[in-house]
Design an enzyme around this catalytic site. Structure first.
Site, short mmCIF file in Angstrom:
data_model
loop_
_atom_site.label_atom_id
_atom_site.label_comp_id
_atom_site.label_asym_id
_atom_site.label_seq_id
_atom_site.Cartn_x
_atom_site.Cartn_y
_atom_site.Cartn_z
N GLU A 1 0.89 -1.18 0.00
CA GLU A 1 0.00 0.00 0.00
C GLU A 1 0.91 1.21 0.00
O GLU A 1 1.46 1.59 1.04
CB GLU A 1 -0.89 -0.03 1.25
CG GLU A 1 -1.87 -1.19 1.30
CD GLU A 1 -3.05 -1.03 0.34
OE1 GLU A 1 -3.34 0.11 -0.05
OE2 GLU A 1 -3.65 -2.06 -0.03
N CYS B 1 -2.27 9.47 2.68
CA CYS B 1 -1.76 8.90 1.42
C CYS B 1 -2.67 9.23 0.25
O CYS B 1 -2.20 9.39 -0.87
CB CYS B 1 -1.59 7.39 1.55
SG CYS B 1 -3.10 6.54 2.01
P1 NAD Z 1 8.16 4.71 5.05
O1 NAD Z 1 8.21 3.90 3.82
O2 NAD Z 1 9.29 5.60 5.35
O3 NAD Z 1 8.03 3.77 6.35
C1 NAD Z 1 7.05 2.74 6.46
C2 NAD Z 1 7.57 1.63 7.35
O4 NAD Z 1 8.75 1.08 6.76
C3 NAD Z 1 7.94 2.07 8.74
O5 NAD Z 1 7.47 1.10 9.66
C4 NAD Z 1 9.46 2.10 8.73
O6 NAD Z 1 10.04 1.76 9.96
C5 NAD Z 1 9.83 1.08 7.68
N1 NAD Z 1 11.04 1.43 6.93
C6 NAD Z 1 11.48 2.67 6.62
N2 NAD Z 1 12.62 2.60 5.90
C7 NAD Z 1 12.91 1.28 5.75
C8 NAD Z 1 13.95 0.55 5.10
N3 NAD Z 1 14.95 1.19 4.48
N4 NAD Z 1 13.91 -0.78 5.15
C9 NAD Z 1 12.90 -1.44 5.79
N5 NAD Z 1 11.91 -0.80 6.42
C10 NAD Z 1 11.90 0.54 6.42
O7 NAD Z 1 6.77 5.49 4.98
P2 NAD Z 1 6.20 6.56 5.99
O8 NAD Z 1 7.01 7.80 5.93
O9 NAD Z 1 5.98 5.93 7.32
O10 NAD Z 1 4.75 6.83 5.37
C11 NAD Z 1 4.53 7.76 4.36
C12 NAD Z 1 4.34 7.10 3.01
O11 NAD Z 1 3.42 6.05 3.12
C13 NAD Z 1 3.77 8.03 1.96
O12 NAD Z 1 4.39 7.77 0.74
C14 NAD Z 1 2.31 7.64 1.90
O13 NAD Z 1 1.67 7.92 0.69
C15 NAD Z 1 2.38 6.17 2.15
N6 NAD Z 1 1.15 5.68 2.69
C16 NAD Z 1 0.38 4.85 1.95
C17 NAD Z 1 -0.82 4.40 2.44
C18 NAD Z 1 -1.72 3.51 1.64
O14 NAD Z 1 -2.68 2.99 2.22
N7 NAD Z 1 -1.48 3.30 0.37
C19 NAD Z 1 -1.23 4.79 3.71
C20 NAD Z 1 -0.41 5.63 4.45
C21 NAD Z 1 0.78 6.06 3.94
#
Ligand code: NAD
Length: 453
Positions: A207, A241
């Protein structure tokens, strides 16, 4: 932690997670856990993001209650094997799709709706009969720690547990062998998750995000469009998002729409939104600086004030934006709305087609033919005609992206399906056995030719 997937796998093979009674009971336990801790949940959301009680209840807690209730009501029906047609070539047999849980699930959550986006997939995983390891976001530490405490109190860790941590801990989890990985977050990290999953061909649901347009045509009802855009964009300070990322408006109605948009922002957040306790803050300094750098793009028509100590950015509208501006390069994920102008719908369609397929798209127009044209010609995860965000809250609509905005979908039945393997089985009779199906039969080929033409 290194053994957590294996430990849960052992529990999975006790068969306990599979009965309808267990699934419903665990969903009820989850609901009880939330009910018991409602105030603590709201306090932790306020602590991490300054979320108001209204937003916390509507977008996080209430959403989960609705999803749990729906699952408890429907899961028994969804679990039943589905009988499908069987062709004449299979005479004597019956065909079923059996609903098999994947087994052990790993759920990785983001920070923007840190409670709801952590637990909504868990509801699907439990309903489908899986065990769960949940990794909340480290950027909302109060919510993450509360989730851990609550889940520890309510659940057997062999069935459902929370692992806190950041990149290192998540990558360690991704090294383990789960049966399904459900990830919500950014596109770059989604790609890392997919790469890790590829090692064992583990199924993934991703997602993700992207730049979701809102398009306002010249025949749109501008009063309602302005309200719905202001609400969709500035809820949670744009950290949603599926928030409209940018506004594409027809030249003939732009001045009127922008004026109404300003009025709507003031109605919702007051003349001094920076002083409004119900207005969400930016999650951290890094995101605050990233967003502040966009404020010199185009021409400021509303907002623009910031408070670096409290990490607040006023609901802001920037006009005269072009695709070359920095704000148009990446997903904004904050309360700044860039405005692009168009003269014909074809121009918008051509331009949006050159972008990555968005997670959401919103179109405001009273003309059903033009609505159909948008539906036919623009790919996007999901969206609304004449509204924003609302599609996310209908459990009968699968929610997800397409291409770079995501893979797979969830909510309601789609959540059950996301965590379920469709096991296709032919139940054959042994009462007779046609010899023509085997090599060496004289009549075989002529019968096969009749059956398979
Ligand atoms: P992110 O990708 O930075 O982090 C998400 C998760 O991944 C966190 O739990 C984090 O600890 C982990 N993570 C971060 N970097 C990592 C790595 N290098 N390796 C493994 N795990 C890692 O996202 P965010 O900043 O928490 O959220 C914002 C993003 O999420 C935006 O792009 C938004 O559009 C998207 N989003 C999508 C939905 C959806 O339902 N499609 C919902 C909410 C947010």
């Amino acid at each position: 932690m290194s053994e957590i997937a294996r430990y849960q796998k052992q529990f999975y093979y006790t068969e306990k997670t599979k009965s309808v009674a267990f699934r419903k009971q665990q969903l009820q336990t989850l609901k009880n856990m939330i009910e018991k801790n409602e105030q603590r949940i709201m306090d932790s959301l306020n602590q991490d993001l300054n979320k108001s009680e209204f937003d916390s209840y509507t977008h996080e807690i209430g959403f989960l209650y609705a999803e749990i209730n729906f699952m408890i009501k429907e899961v028994k029906e969804w679990m039943k094997p589905t009988k499908v047609k069987t062709p004449a070539s299979h005479f004597g047999s019956k065909s079923y799709i059996h609903k098999e849980p994947y087994g052990t699930s790993l759920i990785i959550a983001p920070w923007n709706y840190p409670f709801q986006l952590a637990l909504a997939p868990v509801i699907g995983a439990i309903a489908a009969g899986n065990t769960v390891v949940l990794k909340p976001s480290e950027l909302t530490p109060t919510v993450s720690s509360l989730l851990k405490q609550m889940v520890e109190e309510a659940f057997d860790p062999a069935f459902f547990t929370v692992v806190e941590g950041a990149v290192k801990e998540t990558q360690e989890l991704l090294e383990q062998r789960f049966d399904i990985i459900f990830f919500t977050g950014s596109v770059p990290v989604g790609k890392i998750v997919m790469e890790k999953a590829a090692k064992h061909v583990t199924p993934v649901v991703l997602e993700l995000g992207g730049k979701s347009p809102v398009i306002v045509d010249e025949d749109a009802k501008l009063d309602v469009a302005a309200k719905r855009i202001a609400w969709g964009k500035y809820t949670n300070a744009g950290q949603t998002c599926i928030a409209p990322d940018y506004l594409y408006v027809h030249r003939n109605v732009k001045p009127e729409l922008l004026s109404k948009l300003k009025d709507s922002i003031e109605e919702m957040y007051g003349k001094e939104p920076m002083q409004n306790d119900a207005y969400t803050h930016i999650v951290n300094q890094k995101h605050f600086s990233r967003l502040s750098a966009y404020l010199d793009n185009g021409e400021l028509v509303h907002g623009g004030q910031t408070n670096p100590e409290e990490l607040i950015i006023e609901p802001t509208v920037l006009d005269h934006i072009s695709w070359d501006d920095s704000i148009m390069k990446d997903e904004i994920f904050g309360p700044i709305l860039p405005v692009l102008t168009f003269d014909s719908l074809d121009e918008v369609i051509t331009q949006v087609q050159t972008q990555e397929k968005p997670l959401a798209l919103y179109y405001f127009s009273e003309d059903e033919q033009k609505q159909q044209k948008i539906l036919d010609q623009l790919p996007f995860g999901g969206g609304c005609m004449n509204d924003t965000l609302f599609h996310v809250a209908n459990p009968h609509l699968p929610f997800g992206g397409v291409g770079p905005s995501g893979l797979g979908s969830y909510h309601g039945k789609a959540s059950f399906d996301a965590f379920t393997h469709q096991k296709s089985v032919v139940h054959q009779t042994t009462k007779f056995d046609f010899s023509f199906r085997y090599p060496g039969s004289k009549l075989g080929l002529s019968i096969v030719k009749k059956l398979l033409r």
